[in-house]
Design a protein around this motif. Structure first.
Motif, PDB file in Angstrom:
ATOM      1  N   GLY A   1       2.035  17.399   5.886  1.00 42.16           N
ATOM      2  CA  GLY A   1       1.715  16.668   7.109  1.00 42.16           C
ATOM      3  C   GLY A   1       0.544  15.716   6.914  1.00 42.16           C
ATOM      4  O   GLY A   1       0.560  14.579   7.390  1.00 42.16           O
ATOM      5  N   THR A   2      -0.483  16.164   6.194  1.00 43.19           N
ATOM      6  CA  THR A   2      -1.646  15.315   5.926  1.00 43.19           C
ATOM      7  C   THR A   2      -1.257  14.115   5.073  1.00 43.19           C
ATOM      8  O   THR A   2      -1.687  12.981   5.343  1.00 43.19           O
ATOM      9  N   LEU A   3      -0.423  14.331   4.069  1.00 46.12           N
ATOM     10  CA  LEU A   3      -0.005  13.235   3.202  1.00 46.12           C
ATOM     11  C   LEU A   3       0.882  12.250   3.957  1.00 46.12           C
ATOM     12  O   LEU A   3       0.781  11.033   3.765  1.00 46.12           O
ATOM     13  N   LEU A   4       1.760  12.760   4.829  1.00 46.63           N
ATOM     14  CA  LEU A   4       2.586  11.876   5.649  1.00 46.63           C
ATOM     15  C   LEU A   4       1.725  11.040   6.587  1.00 46.63           C
ATOM     16  O   LEU A   4       2.011   9.862   6.833  1.00 46.63           O
ATOM     17  N   SER A   5       0.672  11.645   7.122  1.00 49.32           N
ATOM     18  CA  SER A   5      -0.243  10.920   8.005  1.00 49.32           C
ATOM     19  C   SER A   5      -0.918   9.781   7.256  1.00 49.32           C
ATOM     20  O   SER A   5      -1.112   8.687   7.806  1.00 49.32           O
ATOM     21  N   LYS A   6      -1.266  10.013   6.001  1.00 45.10           N
ATOM     22  CA  LYS A   6      -1.880   8.945   5.202  1.00 45.10           C
ATOM     23  C   LYS A   6      -0.887   7.798   4.988  1.00 45.10           C
ATOM     24  O   LYS A   6      -1.263   6.621   5.050  1.00 45.10           O
ATOM     25  N   LEU A   7       0.383   8.139   4.728  1.00 42.06           N
ATOM     26  CA  LEU A   7       1.390   7.117   4.471  1.00 42.06           C
ATOM     27  C   LEU A   7       1.739   6.305   5.718  1.00 42.06           C
ATOM     28  O   LEU A   7       2.224   5.176   5.606  1.00 42.06           O
ATOM     29  N   THR A   8       1.532   6.880   6.875  1.00 48.07           N
ATOM     30  CA  THR A   8       1.929   6.207   8.111  1.00 48.07           C
ATOM     31  C   THR A   8       0.710   5.718   8.886  1.00 48.07           C
ATOM     32  O   THR A   8       0.398   4.534   8.905  1.00 48.07           O
ATOM     33  N   TYR A   9      -0.010   6.634   9.514  1.00 51.31           N
ATOM     34  CA  TYR A   9      -1.116   6.276  10.405  1.00 51.31           C
ATOM     35  C   TYR A   9      -2.248   5.576   9.664  1.00 51.31           C
ATOM     36  O   TYR A   9      -2.716   4.505  10.078  1.00 51.31           O
ATOM     37  N   ASN A  10      -2.704   6.149   8.547  1.00 55.06           N
ATOM     38  CA  ASN A  10      -3.858   5.587   7.843  1.00 55.06           C
ATOM     39  C   ASN A  10      -3.573   4.196   7.287  1.00 55.06           C
ATOM     40  O   ASN A  10      -4.438   3.323   7.298  1.00 55.06           O
ATOM     41  N   VAL A  11      -2.343   3.993   6.784  1.00 54.42           N
ATOM     42  CA  VAL A  11      -1.998   2.680   6.257  1.00 54.42           C
ATOM     43  C   VAL A  11      -2.042   1.626   7.357  1.00 54.42           C
ATOM     44  O   VAL A  11      -2.493   0.495   7.145  1.00 54.42           O
ATOM     45  N   GLU A  12      -1.581   1.990   8.553  1.00 50.46           N
ATOM     46  CA  GLU A  12      -1.628   1.048   9.679  1.00 50.46           C
ATOM     47  C   GLU A  12      -3.074   0.716  10.048  1.00 50.46           C
ATOM     48  O   GLU A  12      -3.390  -0.422  10.404  1.00 50.46           O
ATOM     49  N   GLN A  13      -3.959   1.716   9.980  1.00 51.56           N
ATOM     50  CA  GLN A  13      -5.374   1.464  10.275  1.00 51.56           C
ATOM     51  C   GLN A  13      -5.972   0.518   9.238  1.00 51.56           C
ATOM     52  O   GLN A  13      -6.787  -0.350   9.572  1.00 51.56           O
ATOM     53  N   VAL A  14      -5.565   0.678   8.001  1.00 53.22           N
ATOM     54  CA  VAL A  14      -6.032  -0.209   6.940  1.00 53.22           C
ATOM     55  C   VAL A  14      -5.575  -1.636   7.207  1.00 53.22           C
ATOM     56  O   VAL A  14      -6.322  -2.604   7.014  1.00 53.22           O
TER      57      VAL A  14
ATOM     58  N   LEU B   1       0.830  -1.206   0.000  1.00 53.36           N
ATOM     59  CA  LEU B   1       0.000   0.000   0.000  1.00 53.36           C
ATOM     60  C   LEU B   1       0.862   1.252   0.000  1.00 53.36           C
ATOM     61  O   LEU B   1       0.601   2.201  -0.736  1.00 53.36           O
ATOM     62  N   ARG B   2       1.886   1.267   0.838  1.00 47.92           N
ATOM     63  CA  ARG B   2       2.754   2.444   0.915  1.00 47.92           C
ATOM     64  C   ARG B   2       3.495   2.662  -0.395  1.00 47.92           C
ATOM     65  O   ARG B   2       3.636   3.791  -0.856  1.00 47.92           O
ATOM     66  N   LEU B   3       3.970   1.571  -0.993  1.00 48.86           N
ATOM     67  CA  LEU B   3       4.686   1.708  -2.261  1.00 48.86           C
ATOM     68  C   LEU B   3       3.761   2.256  -3.345  1.00 48.86           C
ATOM     69  O   LEU B   3       4.143   3.157  -4.097  1.00 48.86           O
ATOM     70  N   GLU B   4       2.547   1.708  -3.434  1.00 50.64           N
ATOM     71  CA  GLU B   4       1.610   2.167  -4.463  1.00 50.64           C
ATOM     72  C   GLU B   4       1.213   3.617  -4.224  1.00 50.64           C
ATOM     73  O   GLU B   4       1.146   4.420  -5.159  1.00 50.64           O
ATOM     74  N   LEU B   5       0.959   3.952  -2.948  1.00 52.31           N
ATOM     75  CA  LEU B   5       0.554   5.315  -2.622  1.00 52.31           C
ATOM     76  C   LEU B   5       1.683   6.295  -2.928  1.00 52.31           C
ATOM     77  O   LEU B   5       1.464   7.344  -3.545  1.00 52.31           O
ATOM     78  N   PHE B   6       2.909   5.948  -2.522  1.00 48.97           N
ATOM     79  CA  PHE B   6       4.055   6.834  -2.757  1.00 48.97           C
ATOM     80  C   PHE B   6       4.325   6.974  -4.249  1.00 48.97           C
ATOM     81  O   PHE B   6       4.586   8.081  -4.741  1.00 48.97           O
ATOM     82  N   ALA B   7       4.258   5.851  -4.971  1.00 43.50           N
ATOM     83  CA  ALA B   7       4.501   5.899  -6.418  1.00 43.50           C
ATOM     84  C   ALA B   7       3.457   6.755  -7.114  1.00 43.50           C
ATOM     85  O   ALA B   7       3.777   7.523  -8.029  1.00 43.50           O
ATOM     86  N   HIS B   8       2.204   6.637  -6.682  1.00 43.25           N
ATOM     87  CA  HIS B   8       1.136   7.428  -7.316  1.00 43.25           C
ATOM     88  C   HIS B   8       1.304   8.906  -7.001  1.00 43.25           C
ATOM     89  O   HIS B   8       1.031   9.756  -7.859  1.00 43.25           O
ATOM     90  N   MET B   9       1.768   9.211  -5.780  1.00 43.08           N
ATOM     91  CA  MET B   9       1.985  10.615  -5.421  1.00 43.08           C
ATOM     92  C   MET B   9       3.034  11.262  -6.321  1.00 43.08           C
ATOM     93  O   MET B   9       2.982  12.466  -6.580  1.00 43.08           O
ATOM     94  N   GLN B  10       3.996  10.455  -6.793  1.00 42.68           N
ATOM     95  CA  GLN B  10       5.025  10.995  -7.672  1.00 42.68           C
ATOM     96  C   GLN B  10       4.467  11.430  -9.025  1.00 42.68           C
ATOM     97  O   GLN B  10       5.100  12.181  -9.757  1.00 42.68           O
TER      98      GLN B  10
END
Length: 589
Positions: free
Chosen positions: A123-136, A101-110
């Protein structure tokens, strides 16, 4: 037909989409299910063991004590093996899910356009990459673990109860509609609260990130108390959202347990009816009551896991909203290679997305290959905006409004177009690596060491690098924090020199240099600009006096253009800017 947005998709469809990320790991999933099935079988096994023990005591069958003792040991061994298999394989799936998930999200952000980054804080995007992914992860794997393990346990115990006395067992079926209604009601609240919780977590991350990055400004201007109050406010909101979630969960779980307790009470009352007791022996009766009592724990955990699933669905929705964002428009088919550098702006008007005011108005400008063009004007006149359109950080409405070598910019592939452009920004971006890594960045990473040194020498980087113990291998820190502003800017210029692209954009590239360094860089840049199309944005007019063409902009329009001497002779806007800068500078005269 209207395209359905991520916001409109149901929780079930979001969850099913989330599970597609682990579909290729079905062998591990089957092993995990097998482990949980072993664990669940021991639950019903314990109830059966209790029945056997009671019967042995009633019948004074002392000769069976050996295998009864060994059987309980065997149940624990099977339970331990099942727990290990289930937990290990489901955790492995979970961490793989986080990684993917993190790889796909980071790659898409590029690939997302500048407008996306303008609308979302780091900060919001970093939160998605860290906190939200863990919740998923909790929803896709940890929740699945509970559902499978405790679900199989409920099925096993329920099957055993049916085998013992199907009439009494039917009492539990009346719980179904009530529990279903409660779970449905609570699920909607969980999901709504989870969205607010993840949003508040993004605010916490963003507020902390700003204060940390700007610590020098915070301390210099006495902003510690302000930042502390700001962080306290967002942290308290985050805490409040957590507590609302906990309250909902803490109320729903006892409610389900109360329903189960009512059923158990009724079951116990009816089970002790003489007519019913006569159909079961003592061992079966105790086993029935034991198995019924054991149902409360898995039912409670199945209720608890609903909050994890809803948090994961809310997090998945926030991630899929990013993944469903349209990437940069890259429909061009032409591959830009060794372009001549002829650039034309044809009646160009431009406004930023989601705004209602043009920042560029009817720009007409032709730049010949190899020409050095300077853009000057007051702040906010549109100079940087015009330059940012060349690498297509923003697209213009009409493709023919900007052409490169008589081809519209949008006809080129993005990667090939940008490979022909070197860029030096006023806000220099360096990465946490060595000086050499930052010069030979990205596609330049395979450049020979000698070429890196030559670029560093041309940009006067070696003047300060030679004094460092590790030379070009010196670490620069996050965004070059260990270097001065002038040193960072020289490294950025060296990066552009090493790229050796036919088009060069320099946006206030010498603004952070002192007078002596600027003179050195100017001589180097004159060499670099030779035989390549160069667009220079400058406030210091002394740095662009030798430009082939000076374009004066004001309020998004071109008001004058010509050489330095021609514009001075006009006594117009350029002459006024020139006089303002040099009237108090005797040395220039």
């Amino acid at each position: 037909m209207k395209k359905q947005t991520t916001r409109e998709i149901s929780g079930l469809r979001l969850y099913l989409r989330l599970l597609t990320y682990i579909r290729h790991q079905w062998p591990l999933f089957l092993l995990s299910v097998g482990g949980f099935a072993l664990y669940a079988s021991t639950q019903a096994g314990f109830a059966k063991w209790m029945e056997t023990v009671v019967q042995a005591i009633e019948n004074n069958a002392i000769e069976h004590r050996g295998w009864l003792a060994l059987s309980v040991l065997g149940l624990f061994v099977i339970r331990g093996l099942g727990t290990f298999m289930g937990n290990y394989f489901i955790t492995r799936i979970a961490r793989t899910l986080v990684h993917c998930l993190r790889l796909e999200l980071f790659a898409h952000m590029q690939k997302l356009p500048s407008t996306f980054y303008n609308a979302n804080s780091s900060g919001t995007l970093l939160s998605k990459l860290t906190y939200n992914v863990e919740q998923v992860t909790g929803a896709a794997t940890n929740a699945v673990k509970v559902v499978i393990q405790e679900g199989l346990t409920v099925i096993g115990l329920f099957g055993y109860l049916l085998w013992l006395n199907w009439k009494l067992t039917l009492i539990f079926l009346f719980l179904g509609p009530f529990i279903g209604f409660l779970v449905s009601f609570v699920s909607k609240r969980f999901r709504r609260l989870s969205k607010k919780l993840q949003h508040s977590m993004g605010n916490v991350t963003n507020t902390a990130s700003e204060a940390i990055k700007g610590y020098q400004v915070v301390r210099t201007f006495g902003g510690q108390d302000f930042e502390m109050n700001r962080f306290t406010e967002v942290s308290e909101k985050n805490r409040d959202q957590h507590m609302k979630l906990v309250i909902t969960q803490s109320l729903s779980t006892p409610a389900v347990q109360l329903m189960v307790a009512c059923a158990l009470s009724l079951l116990l009352y009816l089970a002790m009816e003489p007519s019913i007791m006569s159909t079961m022996n003592t061992g079966q009766f105790i086993a029935f009551i034991t198995a019924a009592g054991m149902l409360t724990k898995p039912l409670r955990q199945l209720t608890d896991v609903n909050s994890v699933i809803q948090r994961g669905i809310a997090a998945a929705q926030s991630l899929f909203e990013v993944l469903d964002e349209s990437p940069e428009n890259d429909n061009g088919t032409l591959v830009a290679k060794n372009v001549a550098g002829a650039i034309a702006f044809n009646d160009l008007s431009f406004r930023y997305p989601n705004t209602d005011k043009d920042v560029l108005n009817h720009i007409n400008l032709s730049i010949e290959p190899g020409q050095n063009v300077a853009l000057v004007g007051r702040s906010g006149s549109g100079k940087s905006t015009l330059a940012s359109l060349l690498p297509r950080f923003y697209d213009v409405p009409n493709a023919e409004q900007i052409t490169l070598d008589n081809q519209s910019l949008q006809s080129y592939t993005l990667a090939s177009l940008r490979s022909q452009i070197a860029l030096v920004n006023q806000q220099v971006v360096l990465f946490n690596g060595t000086i050499a890594d930052n010069i030979a960045y990205g596609d330049l990473a395979n450049k020979p060491e000698e070429e890196i040194k030559q670029a560093a020498k041309a940009a006067h980087v070696m003047e300060f690098v030679d004094k460092l113990p590790d030379g070009l291998n010196t670490m620069v820190g996050e965004n070059g924090v260990l270097l001065s502003g002038g040193q960072r800017q020289r490294i950025a210029i060296a990066r552009a020199i090493l790229k050796d692209a036919p088009i060069l954009i320099m946006d206030e590239a010498t603004s952070a240099l002192d007078t002596e360094s600027e003179r050195h860089i100017q001589s180097a840049m004159e060499h670099v600009m030779r035989n390549r199309t160069t667009l220079v944005i400058a406030h210091r007019l002394s740095t662009i006096e030798k430009a082939d063409l000076i374009v004066v902009m004001d309020q998004g329009e071109i008001v004058e253009q010509g050489t330095h001497d021609e514009l001075l002779a006009k006594h117009g806007a350029y002459a006024q800017l020139h006089n303002l800068q040099f009237e108090d500078t005797p040395e220039h005269a």
